[in-house]
Structures are given as structure tokens and as C-alpha cells.
Enzyme design. Structure first.
Site, mmCIF file in Angstrom:
data_model
loop_
_atom_site.group_PDB
_atom_site.id
_atom_site.type_symbol
_atom_site.label_atom_id
_atom_site.label_comp_id
_atom_site.label_asym_id
_atom_site.label_seq_id
_atom_site.Cartn_x
_atom_site.Cartn_y
_atom_site.Cartn_z
ATOM 1 N N ASP A 81 0.849 -1.190 0.000
ATOM 2 C CA ASP A 81 0.000 0.000 0.000
ATOM 3 C C ASP A 81 0.894 1.252 0.000
ATOM 4 O O ASP A 81 1.849 1.326 0.787
ATOM 5 C CB ASP A 81 -0.868 -0.063 1.281
ATOM 6 C CG ASP A 81 -1.935 1.007 1.340
ATOM 7 O OD1 ASP A 81 -2.345 1.501 0.285
ATOM 8 O OD2 ASP A 81 -2.376 1.321 2.473
ATOM 9 N N HIS A 82 0.608 2.205 -0.859
ATOM 10 C CA HIS A 82 1.352 3.477 -0.921
ATOM 11 C C HIS A 82 2.872 3.311 -0.978
ATOM 12 O O HIS A 82 3.591 3.870 -0.144
ATOM 13 C CB HIS A 82 0.994 4.384 0.266
ATOM 14 C CG HIS A 82 -0.372 4.959 0.182
ATOM 15 N ND1 HIS A 82 -0.709 5.985 -0.671
ATOM 16 C CD2 HIS A 82 -1.511 4.641 0.830
ATOM 17 C CE1 HIS A 82 -1.988 6.276 -0.538
ATOM 18 N NE2 HIS A 82 -2.510 5.471 0.350
ATOM 19 N N ASP A 103 2.579 5.145 -5.520
ATOM 20 C CA ASP A 103 1.857 6.398 -5.308
ATOM 21 C C ASP A 103 2.729 7.599 -5.635
ATOM 22 O O ASP A 103 3.549 8.037 -4.832
ATOM 23 C CB ASP A 103 1.373 6.474 -3.851
ATOM 24 C CG ASP A 103 0.611 7.771 -3.570
ATOM 25 O OD1 ASP A 103 0.416 8.561 -4.510
ATOM 26 O OD2 ASP A 103 0.221 7.976 -2.413
ATOM 27 N N GLU A 133 -2.300 6.046 -8.200
ATOM 28 C CA GLU A 133 -3.258 7.021 -7.670
ATOM 29 C C GLU A 133 -3.200 8.307 -8.475
ATOM 30 O O GLU A 133 -2.125 8.790 -8.823
ATOM 31 C CB GLU A 133 -2.933 7.306 -6.194
ATOM 32 C CG GLU A 133 -3.874 8.313 -5.542
ATOM 33 C CD GLU A 133 -3.627 8.450 -4.031
ATOM 34 O OE1 GLU A 133 -3.459 7.412 -3.366
ATOM 35 O OE2 GLU A 133 -3.578 9.592 -3.548
ATOM 36 N N HIS A 189 -8.019 9.670 4.498
ATOM 37 C CA HIS A 189 -7.262 8.668 5.260
ATOM 38 C C HIS A 189 -7.402 8.989 6.747
ATOM 39 O O HIS A 189 -7.319 10.154 7.123
ATOM 40 C CB HIS A 189 -5.764 8.753 4.942
ATOM 41 C CG HIS A 189 -5.395 8.276 3.569
ATOM 42 N ND1 HIS A 189 -4.853 9.114 2.640
ATOM 43 C CD2 HIS A 189 -5.462 7.066 3.003
ATOM 44 C CE1 HIS A 189 -4.591 8.414 1.539
ATOM 45 N NE2 HIS A 189 -4.956 7.176 1.729
ATOM 46 N N GLY A 218 -9.331 5.466 2.465
ATOM 47 C CA GLY A 218 -10.023 6.179 3.529
ATOM 48 C C GLY A 218 -11.428 5.643 3.741
ATOM 49 O O GLY A 218 -12.396 6.392 3.779
ATOM 50 N N GLY A 219 -11.549 4.315 3.880
ATOM 51 C CA GLY A 219 -12.869 3.680 3.972
ATOM 52 C C GLY A 219 -13.534 3.772 5.331
ATOM 53 O O GLY A 219 -14.758 3.665 5.418
ATOM 54 N N THR A 242 -8.569 2.190 9.779
ATOM 55 C CA THR A 242 -8.684 2.895 11.060
ATOM 56 C C THR A 242 -9.679 2.235 12.016
ATOM 57 O O THR A 242 -9.351 1.978 13.175
ATOM 58 C CB THR A 242 -9.074 4.370 10.818
ATOM 59 O OG1 THR A 242 -8.100 4.940 9.940
ATOM 60 C CG2 THR A 242 -9.086 5.160 12.115
HETATM 61 ZN ZN LIG Z 1 -4.366 5.310 1.018
#
Ligand SMILES: [Zn+2]
Length: 290
Positions: A81-82, A103, A133, A189, A218-219, A242
Site C-alpha cells: 500500500d502506498h 503512489d 493514484e 485517510h 479512507g474507507g 482505522t
Molecule cells: Zn491510502
């Protein structure tokens, strides 16, 4: 069983569902994520963000993630991720990750295209998938001793400057060959400090133009109703971290509260794993329309 991100997302796009992508920073979260997916018999994406290296380095947690992904009873894509550099993406591929996110969204469109295309070339050569992205996804942070800070829609005069433009997305996908694209339409995020205002029609326009599975970052904190529309409009991967993480935190706090309980750390670890699993299950049920 280990699969690529492309396999999972192409299928999700056909079925108009989304696959949950969860960050496994601890053994508790990795086990909770895999158990949740197995109990629901759904595919899942297990991922490591470069920003979590402070907590645990990719070299250390990557092989653990691979172990759990391989022996899972459901399809699991192992995803970086990222990733912020060429070297980091290659490192993940060497560790056996089946997908990487590169990213370069903070760079110019041209640089983002050029650098992403380079990653696509090497990842595809080893049978792995690539997420990139385009646009600016907000980030809120916990600032030590000062609560939280975040950028939001209020900080920008024209949201068209920061949200993903459908025509640019089409050009980006054609020029880079990416397998999926993270798009900006108002998600954040971390923790939402105000009610999220999402530009959901934009997601449909991007999906029509770019014709690849789209990714929502950012779900945590998005309503189930908004999830449903976003997924209907083309979101096929939801990054969710999160709330899952704070579910584990709350369970640990609860565990310590009872003074009669013998304070065994491993028992607390199991309580946290269980809470993480339940939160991930709830998220997967929404994403997979169960
Ligand atoms: Zn992200």
C-alpha cells in the site's frame, strides 16, 4: 491461497462488488483479517503501507503476511500500500507480494505517468499487479497532544483541482497500463473530523472513462449507503484500516478494565484479534453485498 490483485478486482468489477483491503501491521490484525475472510468465504486483500514501517518493517512482517495468505482457504492478494519508490516496490515483489501500489499522486501528471509505467513494466514481468493514484486524497492525522488535524474540502477553492478528472484518468490508464486506480472524490485517510461529503457521481464518470477497477482509500467512517453507491459506480477495492485498528484497541482496553481478570498479555491479544475479526467481517459484508 495467494492470487493477484487483478484477478480479484476484475471479478469484483463484473459482479459490482468490492474487495476489502486491510492493513496487517500486527499478528492480531493479520489473523483477524484472514479469519474474517474465511468465515465469510470471501476474497480479501492483505496489505502493508510504507507509512507503517515505523511500527514494523516490510522485511519483518512481509514473510508473515505471505505465510498467512498462502495457507488461507480463500483467495488472498498480498499488496504493498502506498509504495513511494521504485526500490520499495521491487522489495515487495521480491518478498512475494502479488501486487504493489505506486503512489506518485503528489507529482506532476507527466511524472506520475512516467514513473508508474516503469513500475507496471517490472511488476507485470513477474506476474504481479499495479495500483496507482491520481488526484489528492485527504489525510487526517493524530497530532501528539493536540488532537487531530486534517485537510478537507474547505481548504481548496476548486475541488476539480484535487479530485480525479475522468479524462485524465482515461489517459493515465492508457499510458501506464495500471490494473486499477485509486481515485480522489472526497474520502479521507484516518478519522473523519466532519461528515464526509463524497462526489459519488464522479466515481461513475471516472469508471466509464478509464474502464479499470477503481479503488477507494479512507474507507473508515463512510456510511453503508455511500459505500453501496460508490461500489455500484465502480469502486472495486476499499482500503479500510482505522476502524478495524481501533476495534482492537477498544477490546484491549476493555480487557484491562476487569481487575479480576488475570492480566495475561496473550489473552488480551486474542481478545483484540476477535474484535478485529468482527469489525473486518462487518466491513466485508458491506463491500461484498452479503
Ligand atoms: Zn491510502
Amino acid at each position: 491461497m495467494l492470487v493477484t490483485l487483478k484477478e480479484l478486482l476484475d471479478q469484483a468489477k463484473i459482479e459490482k462488488k468490492a474487495v476489502g483491503a486491510f492493513n496487517g501491521t500486527t499478528l492480531e490484525s493479520i489473523r483477524g483479517i484472514i479469519q474474517a475472510a474465511e468465515e465469510l468465504n470471501c476474497p480479501v486483500i492483505l496489505q502493508h503501507a510504507q507509512s507503517h514501517d515505523d511500527m514494523i518493517d516490510l522485511e519483518e512482517i512481509g514473510p508473515v503476511m505471505l505465510y498467512y495468505a498462502k495457507r488461507a482457504k480463500v483467495p488472498v492478494a498480498l499488496h504493498l500500500d502506498h509504495g513511494s519508490s521504485f526500490e520499495r516496490c521491487v522489495q515487495a515483489l521480491r518478498l512475494g507480494f502479488t501486487s504493489v501500489m505506486y503512489d506518485a499522486s503528489s507529482k506532476s501528471f507527466e511524472e506520475n505517468v512516467e514513473e508508474t509505467a516503469e513500475i507496471v513494466k517490472i511488476a507485470h514481468a513477474v506476474g504481479a499487479s499495479v495500483e496507482a493514484e491520481l488526484g489528492h486524497i485527504f489525510t487526517s492525522e493524530v497530532v501528539q497532544g493536540e488532537g487531530t488535524s486534517s485537510d478537507s474540502t474547505d481548504d481548496y477553492e476548486d475541488l476539480n483541482d484535487i479530485y480525479t478528472d475522468p479524462r485524465a484518468a482515461k489517459e493515465f490508464v492508457e499510458k501506464t497500463g495500471v490494473d486499477c486506480l485509486a481515485v480522489a472524490f472526497g474520502t479521507t485517510h484516518g478519522v473523519y473530523l466532519t461528515e464526509p461529503k463524497l462526489d459519488l457521481p464522479r466515481v461513475a464518470r471516472i469508471s466509464d472513462a478509464a474502464n479499470v477497477p477503481l479503488v477507494m482509500h479512507g474507507g473508515s467512517g463512510v456510511s453503508d449507503a455511500d459505500y453501496r453507491i460508490a461500489i455500484e459506480n465502480g469502486i472495486c477495492k476499499v482500503n479500510y484500516y482505522t476502524y478495524m485498528n481501533t476495534a482492537g484497541g477498544k477490546a484491549s482496553k476493555e480487557y484491562w478494565k476487569d481487575e479480576e481478570t488475570p492480566l495475561f498479555y496473550d489473552s488480551m491479544s486474542l481478545a483484540a484479534t476477535e474484535a478485529i475479526k468482527e469489525d473486518v467481517k462487518r466491513a466485508i459484508q458491506v463491500f461484498q453485498k452479503l
